[in-house]
Design an enzyme around this catalytic site. Sequence first.
Site, PDB file in Angstrom:
ATOM      1  N   LYS A 295       0.838  -1.191   0.000  1.00 40.97           N
ATOM      2  CA  LYS A 295       0.000   0.000   0.000  1.00 40.97           C
ATOM      3  C   LYS A 295       0.878   1.249   0.000  1.00 40.97           C
ATOM      4  CE  LYS A 295      -3.903   1.752   2.806  1.00 40.97           C
ATOM      5  NZ  LYS A 295      -4.715   1.422   4.012  1.00 40.97           N
TER       6      LYS A 295
ATOM      7  N   SER B 251      -9.497   1.255   3.317  1.00 43.63           N
ATOM      8  CA  SER B 251      -8.715   2.107   2.430  1.00 43.63           C
ATOM      9  C   SER B 251      -7.671   1.354   1.613  1.00 43.63           C
ATOM     10  CB  SER B 251      -8.009   3.211   3.231  1.00 43.63           C
ATOM     11  OG  SER B 251      -7.091   2.660   4.158  1.00 43.63           O
TER      12      SER B 251
ATOM     13  N   SER C 127      -9.756  -1.041   7.337  1.00 45.05           N
ATOM     14  CA  SER C 127      -9.145  -0.779   6.032  1.00 45.05           C
ATOM     15  C   SER C 127      -8.475  -1.981   5.379  1.00 45.05           C
ATOM     16  CB  SER C 127      -8.135   0.362   6.128  1.00 45.05           C
ATOM     17  OG  SER C 127      -8.803   1.586   6.311  1.00 45.05           O
TER      18      SER C 127
END
Length: 443
Positions: free
Chosen positions: A54, A131, A155
């Site tokens: 990420k 996310s 997330s």
Amino acid sequence: MRQSLERIDAVDGVLHAFVLRLDERATRLADERDRERASGRLRSALHGVPVAVKDLFDIEGYRTGSGSRSFPNHRAAVSASAVRKLEEAGAVIVGKTHTVEFAFGGWGTNPVLGAPVNPYDSKVHRAPGGSSSGSAVAVASGMVPLALGTDTGGSIRIPAAFCGLFGHKSTPGLISRGGMRYLSPSHDSVGALARSVRDLRAAMGILAGPDVEDTATLALPAIAFGGRDEAFSGSIRFATLDDPALERLDDEVRQRFRATLDRLGDRLDAIGTLRLPVPLATMCDKAGRLMSAESYASLHTITEDPATDVAPEIRARINLGRSISASEVAELHALKRQWKAQFAEAFAGYDILVMPGVPIAPPPLSDIDQSNMVLSLFGRYVNMLDLCAASVPVGLTSDGLPIGITLIGRGLDDWRVLAVAAMLEREALAALSPPVGFERAPS
């Protein structure tokens, strides 16, 4: 490695999982790992395995953008601790994945850089979950077998549920956050997404442990993640929650959740029911205020500047922290301690809490209301109580969209949560075949 890069070439133009590709670097490292293998050296189970991370984690020599255009250009001097540990174990980082801006959102949308496409629908652009949106899409579509994410209020678990994956939200402090961009230090944790529990365990065995770059890890003992499966028996005590939020489940999600509880119940004497110290809605609201206060402290110079290119909903969530006083932050931390103690007492007779992963199937982006906090309702309480959790795929809706459940354990019971996830996988109660082929872009 070549297959991974070819797969990225073939489908990422449609799916939009990656914000940065590291083809040349990855190829060079893969060649080194091949030479090591040929000489008889295997660093770990992830030797030579392509991994995505990420875009909150530093990689030496590259920019960390946090899903935003508002950070100045820079080059990280050193890689994040989690990235270094993966590469020292022989994994090969192929690139950075998209995230909701500053990692503050559960739908997976990003008006600034674009939202990845949920690969379970090749015709309609559906929410990938956030996310850690790009990480989930990269794994679900077969671009990589494993991706690194973060979890502040769901997330990792939300995109895992929306994309039919296993995802691990680790106990706070189990995995170093050194070299990672924070959203809310009180709630941020690191974890991974994969198509099998075996891959999650391999990653966690490498990532867990103390690190001087994150002092929160220094007080925790090491945890062994391999080979600690327990049989389905009375030795594992399951419970679920009684909470008004469960009335918000879509019919098909409710049916699959109840069916999973029934299957578990067939192996056990009973599955208990308990209540949280306060309703999920109250805990969600208080957790959100703490997240806003802590994110505002570090990001207010960006979000208070009207000239910065920040998504309106993200700006509003962070700038809410402007009105939260230091005394309220202290009160929120006091509530957190109180609720943790109360939950520990109520949960003392159980090992695993079983809950729906998300209450709905992934909607089209065009149907999303950013003020709707229904995903956070089923995510934030785990972080507020400093628990560990794993998202487990348990089936598809009639439209072929993933449904997941969440297995939740007390702090440092990560090994048990993953052991139960592994048993569900073996019993064919979990795991979905990843989608293949994306002949055209979603509308």
